[in-house]
Design an enzyme around this catalytic site. Structure first.
Site, short mmCIF file in Angstrom:
data_model
loop_
_atom_site.label_atom_id
_atom_site.label_comp_id
_atom_site.label_asym_id
_atom_site.label_seq_id
_atom_site.Cartn_x
_atom_site.Cartn_y
_atom_site.Cartn_z
N LYS A 1 -6.07 1.07 8.21
CA LYS A 1 -5.07 0.32 7.45
C LYS A 1 -4.58 -0.91 8.19
CE LYS A 1 -0.96 3.01 8.87
NZ LYS A 1 -0.13 1.91 9.37
N ASP A 2 -4.84 -0.99 9.50
CA ASP A 2 -4.42 -2.17 10.28
C ASP A 2 -5.41 -3.32 10.20
OD1 ASP A 2 -2.11 -0.92 11.15
OD2 ASP A 2 -2.99 -0.23 13.04
N ARG A 5 5.02 -2.56 1.63
CA ARG A 5 4.63 -1.56 0.63
C ARG A 5 5.66 -0.44 0.56
NH1 ARG A 5 2.69 3.44 1.18
NH2 ARG A 5 2.53 3.13 3.44
N ARG A 6 6.03 0.11 1.71
CA ARG A 6 7.02 1.19 1.72
C ARG A 6 8.38 0.68 1.24
NH1 ARG A 6 4.74 3.07 7.45
NH2 ARG A 6 3.21 4.64 6.76
N ARG A 60 10.33 -1.98 14.01
CA ARG A 60 9.08 -2.08 14.73
C ARG A 60 9.05 -1.04 15.84
NH1 ARG A 60 6.23 -6.64 15.49
NH2 ARG A 60 4.77 -5.17 16.42
N ARG A 104 10.18 4.76 17.16
CA ARG A 104 10.86 4.81 15.87
C ARG A 104 11.65 6.10 15.71
NH1 ARG A 104 6.89 1.68 11.58
NH2 ARG A 104 5.99 0.24 13.09
N CYS A 136 -0.59 -8.14 4.99
CA CYS A 136 0.55 -7.28 5.31
C CYS A 136 1.83 -7.80 4.68
CB CYS A 136 0.72 -7.17 6.83
SG CYS A 136 1.42 -8.65 7.57
#
Length: 318
Positions: free
Chosen positions: A87-88, A135-136, A153, A159, A246
């Site tokens: 996904k990156d 997206r989230r 980040r 996190r 992104c």
């Protein structure tokens, strides 16, 4: 020390190293010559995305900042392959490079973490959700416009430490990464794909190499998971058709639904969550890319110009 047969390039985070170790173990199991001591060397490379953590990815150039240095090392010949969280990966790869294989996909869903509520739906109005994923953010605001979403980040451990310290009330992470780090017991709720459609290629490990490196490609063919590669190809074709990055809230998930059939679900959302458009395609696995192209073309036509555009209010990540 003998010269390694393969040099694996990876980011230096705990998750990236775990993914590189999984690839190394699979290669050694598939190829006896790679099972010898020192046959495979892991080369940790620090990327710009790892170094700059005081701004969102959109503000510093996009998710390609997690792959740029690895791709430069590939093109320079200092590594033979690069391991990525699929996904990156940017929508388009540099000339001379390709995705040679994917490992079996982990759970593609998103995980909700919070000490304040048992679910995303259970968060009180005004609660603060930390995520730097457009997206989230967009999907959270689409379902819960009463919440406040702030940029966040850092790696998984960072996190979760910020969450425990009360910097925000909740956060969202990929289930796959959390499981690979052995932290699944920390998850508050796993969100269904109906509640939160994943990022394109979420949960998949993709291996990039040089187009002209036939030797490395032969090694990688022995560990490729066809179903995952086909699903990732469909999802990345969707992303390309939407000219996605992104900065744009795009979600997509392809799944093998029996035999040789593939189902692709796709979603685009306005950045503020105010409007959501969905498309679904079903077809043969051999038509994976065309399914993604077609779904993306439909959504792009329905959205029209300016769908993703909102005035950029850049907040400093918490």
């Amino acid at each position: 020390m003998s010269q390694p047969l393969l040099r694996i390039g990876t980011r230096g985070s705990a998750l990236a190293l775990a993914q590189a170790a999984e690839l190394s173990a699979r290669l050694a199991a598939a190829h006896p010559d790679l099972a010898a001591p020192d046959a495979i060397q892991t080369v940790a490379i620090r990327t710009t995305g790892d170094q700059v953590r005081d701004r969102t990815l959109a503000a510093i150039g996009g998710k390609g900042l997690f792959t740029k240095e690895l791709e430069e090392a590939l093109l320079a010949g200092t590594i033979d392959l690069a391991v990525h969280s699929a996904k990156d990966l940017p929508t388009w790869l540099p000339a001379g490079l390709l995705l040679a294989c994917c490992l079996p996909r982990e759970d593609p869903r998103d995980a909700f973490f919070s000490p304040r509520a048992a679910s995303l739906a259970g968060l009180p109005a005004g609660a603060v959700v930390g995520t730097s994923s457009p997206r989230r953010r967009a999907q959270v605001l689409h379902r819960r416009p009463d919440l406040r979403v702030v940029p966040l980040r850092g790696n998984v451990d960072t996190r979760l430490k910020k969450l425990a310290a009360g910097v925000m009330d909740a956060t969202l992470l990929a289930v796959a990464g959390v499981k690979r780090l052995g932290l699944a017991d920390r998850i508050t709720e796993i969100l269904s794909t109906e509640a939160m459609l994943p990022a394109v290629a979420q949960g998949a490990i993709a291996i990039e190499t040089r187009e002209d490196d036939a030797r490395t490609r032969r090694y990688l063919a022995g560990v490729d998971d066809r179903a995952t590669s086909v699903c990732v190809a469909a999802e990345r074709a969707l992303l390309a058709a939407l000219d996605g990055s992104c900065r744009t809230p795009i979600a997509g998930l392809a799944e093998v639904v029996g035999g040789d059939r593939l189902r692709l679900r796709a979603l685009i959302i306005r950045p503020d969550g105010s409007e959501c458009l969905a498309a679904t395609r079903t077809g043969s696995m051999s038509d994976a890319r065309s399914l993604g192209d077609d779904a993306g073309a439909e959504l792009r036509a329905r959205a029209g110009p300016g769908f993703f555009e909102l005035p950029l209010v850049e907040e400093k990540p918490v």
